[in-house]
Scaffold this motif. Structure first.
Motif, mmCIF file in Angstrom:
data_model
loop_
_atom_site.group_PDB
_atom_site.id
_atom_site.type_symbol
_atom_site.label_atom_id
_atom_site.label_comp_id
_atom_site.label_asym_id
_atom_site.label_seq_id
_atom_site.Cartn_x
_atom_site.Cartn_y
_atom_site.Cartn_z
ATOM 1 N N MET A 123 0.772 -1.325 0.068
ATOM 2 C CA MET A 123 0.099 -0.107 -0.082
ATOM 3 C C MET A 123 0.728 1.164 0.037
ATOM 4 S SD MET A 123 -2.991 -0.940 2.737
ATOM 5 C CE MET A 123 -3.860 -2.511 2.310
ATOM 6 N N ALA A 124 0.266 2.177 -0.786
ATOM 7 C CA ALA A 124 1.286 3.337 -0.806
ATOM 8 C C ALA A 124 1.087 4.388 0.295
ATOM 9 C CB ALA A 124 0.720 4.546 -1.908
ATOM 10 N N THR A 125 0.237 4.164 1.174
ATOM 11 C CA THR A 125 -0.134 4.962 2.339
ATOM 12 C C THR A 125 -0.904 3.986 3.409
ATOM 13 O OG1 THR A 125 -0.399 7.035 1.229
ATOM 14 C CG2 THR A 125 -1.141 7.128 3.452
ATOM 15 N N GLU A 126 -0.152 4.189 4.615
ATOM 16 C CA GLU A 126 -0.691 3.397 5.780
ATOM 17 C C GLU A 126 -0.866 4.261 6.754
ATOM 18 O OE1 GLU A 126 -2.536 0.343 7.303
ATOM 19 O OE2 GLU A 126 -1.189 0.101 5.293
ATOM 20 N N ARG B 111 0.569 13.124 -1.348
ATOM 21 C CA ARG B 111 0.553 11.938 -0.561
ATOM 22 C C ARG B 111 0.363 12.241 1.214
ATOM 23 N NH1 ARG B 111 1.966 6.769 -1.916
ATOM 24 N NH2 ARG B 111 3.458 7.699 -3.399
ATOM 25 N N GLU C 13 -5.772 7.761 -6.168
ATOM 26 C CA GLU C 13 -4.474 7.436 -6.395
ATOM 27 C C GLU C 13 -3.625 8.883 -6.466
ATOM 28 O OE1 GLU C 13 -7.059 4.220 -7.050
ATOM 29 O OE2 GLU C 13 -7.224 6.321 -8.068
ATOM 30 N N ASP D 75 -5.479 4.413 -0.240
ATOM 31 C CA ASP D 75 -6.005 3.120 -0.595
ATOM 32 C C ASP D 75 -7.207 2.878 -0.158
ATOM 33 O OD1 ASP D 75 -6.010 0.389 0.546
ATOM 34 O OD2 ASP D 75 -4.846 0.195 -1.099
ATOM 35 N N SER D 76 -8.158 2.451 -0.770
ATOM 36 C CA SER D 76 -9.587 2.443 -0.320
ATOM 37 C C SER D 76 -9.749 1.616 0.828
ATOM 38 C CB SER D 76 -10.624 1.931 -1.406
ATOM 39 O OG SER D 76 -10.076 0.712 -1.988
ATOM 40 N N GLU D 77 -9.041 0.535 1.088
ATOM 41 C CA GLU D 77 -9.231 -0.427 2.219
ATOM 42 C C GLU D 77 -8.681 0.261 3.489
ATOM 43 O OE1 GLU D 77 -7.351 -4.287 1.607
ATOM 44 O OE2 GLU D 77 -8.014 -4.655 -0.388
#
Length: 431
Positions: A1-4, A322, A406, A411-413
């Motif tokens: 994932m790009a972002t957490e 981001r 994006e 990230d949708s999740e």
């Protein structure tokens, strides 16, 4: 994932871990590039940048207004927190510093003038504010759309954009269409659109149209709008610890000033930021009627981030999309949680919930339902005015606002996990 987004709770332990930045390319008119180039060159040879010391800002406002009585000075904590946060980021250019300075001085000047009005006419504070309507919800959820429809009520009192920029002197009903502040507001709208052309497709500012309460809160420097306009995460964290009772009391005093010589019933107000202060709002306006609009956060967040990136590009050299996505995911989730907590102990009759798809499908029916719920009058004239407004203001009239998750490293999740409590709350209520 790009972002957490880790530790999804809204407490001090929450944190955001981001990958490589995604840099925006803010719009830069030629004159701004020239100014920033000159300013950057002078800075490199040791010439100081425009100074942003709070004491200098206070003194500048006193000179501009020709006044010195601030009333109470509690607002100065917010001013200092905002200036410190702005300086801490260190990513602004010469024009950005001048823009920020003018923003602060203008707000301080308004505060001085408002206090002068209250000193000279203490009877202003006897002006009644009866059953005001507040529209709130996540940003980009249709709050502006519903607000402008509701403001077609010929007997209601909308808060107009030019009034928010200069509430003092108290406007008069007789000159509401010719007040010289309208012309000045049009100039400011033109400047804003020139500095950030992308804004127009996302949110239309119009000098004599209804607008949010944000600028009124800005006069007290405990204002969520400051964390939207500027890259000041330290200020946003400071805001999270502030009691909002005094900002709402000051809002009430400003509304009394505005309606002293231009009454209307009811006041028609809106701001997504009210999500964070519903308990304070109801303490200060115990008979308030509150509409909360609900829209999927996956649609809200990229739209909000797109608008914020355009606005922040006015003052910032570096807009990391981001980091912006992560920042607003956390901030908006906190807002929904504040609202859930406040509503748990509030009178349910003070609220009316609207689902965004229902609003789009039947805007006139939505207004009718809101007014019926709260006991506001509804007649053929209001309906005809709303239908005319809808015909004159089709969606995308000023361009299509394009965005995606994006673009902002979202990230949708991950977003759904952070909004799990809000999703569960709305699902239980059928939205």
């Amino acid at each position: 994932m790009a972002t957490e987004i880790e530790n999804a709770g809204s407490g001090p332990g929450s944190s955001i871990t981001a990958a490589e930045p995604i840099w925006d390319r803010p719009h830069r008119p030629a004159w701004m590039r020239l100014l920033n180039g000159v300013g950057g060159g002078l800075r490199r040879v040791g010439v100081l940048r425009p100074r942003l010391d709070p004491e200098l800002l206070l003194a500048a406002a006193q000179r501009r207004a020709g006044l010195a009585d601030w009333g109470d000075d509690g607002f100065q904590d917010g001013l200092r927190a905002l200036v410190e946060a702005f300086e801490t980021q260190g990513n602004t250019h010469t024009f950005g510093r001048l823009f920020f300075r003018e923003y602060c001085v203008a707000a301080l000047t308004n505060r001085l003038r408002i206090q002068e009005d209250l000193n000279r006419h203490p009877e202003i504070l006897d002006t009644p504010i009866r059953r005001p309507l507040f529209i709130t919800g996540l940003p980009r959820s249709g709050t502006t759309f519903l607000h402008r429809l509701m403001c077609e009520d010929p007997g209601g009192r909308p808060l107009l954009f030019w009034e928010t920029l200069a509430p003092s002197p108290s406007p008069r009903y007789e000159t509401r269409l010719t007040d010289p502040r309208i012309r000045l507001a049009r100039k400011q709208v033109g400047i804003l659109n020139a500095l950030a052309p992308r804004i127009r497709a996302a949110h239309l500012f119009d000098a004599d149209s209804p607008e949010e309460c944000n600028n009124l809160f800005a006069h007290g420097f405990i204002a969520g709008i400051n964390g939207f306009l500027f890259d000041v995460p330290q200020y946003v964290e400071w805001m999270n610890d502030q009691n909002l009772l005094e900002p709402y009391r000051y809002l009430r005093r400003q509304l009394q000033l505005l309606s002293w010589r231009w009454p209307g019933d009811p006041w028609l107000l809106k701001a997504p930021a009210h999500l964070y202060g519903l308990d304070a709002l109801l303490a200060v306006f115990p008979d308030a009627c509150i509409v909360q609009i609900h829209r999927d956060p996956l649609q809200v967040l990229p739209s909000l981030c797109s608008l914020a990136s355009a606005v922040r590009g006015i003052s910032s050299d570096q807009v990391d999309l981001r980091r912006l996505g992560a920042e607003f995911t956390e901030a908006m989730a906190r807002g929904t949680e504040h609202a859930i907590d406040a509503r748990a102990s509030a009178d349910p009759a003070r609220f009316f919930d609207v689902a965004y798809p229902s609003l789009l499908a039947d805007p006139v029916g939505t207004v009718h339902a809101v007014r019926h719920h709260f006991g506001y009058a509804y007649d053929d004239e209001l309906e005809a005015r709303m239908r005319r407004w809808l015909a004159e203001n089709p969606q995308h009239k000023h361009g299509v606002h394009r965005y995606s998750l994006e673009q902002f490293g979202l990230d949708s999740e991950v977003v759904n996990r952070r909004f799990a409590r809000y999703r569960e709350w709305t699902t239980q209520r059928g939205f």
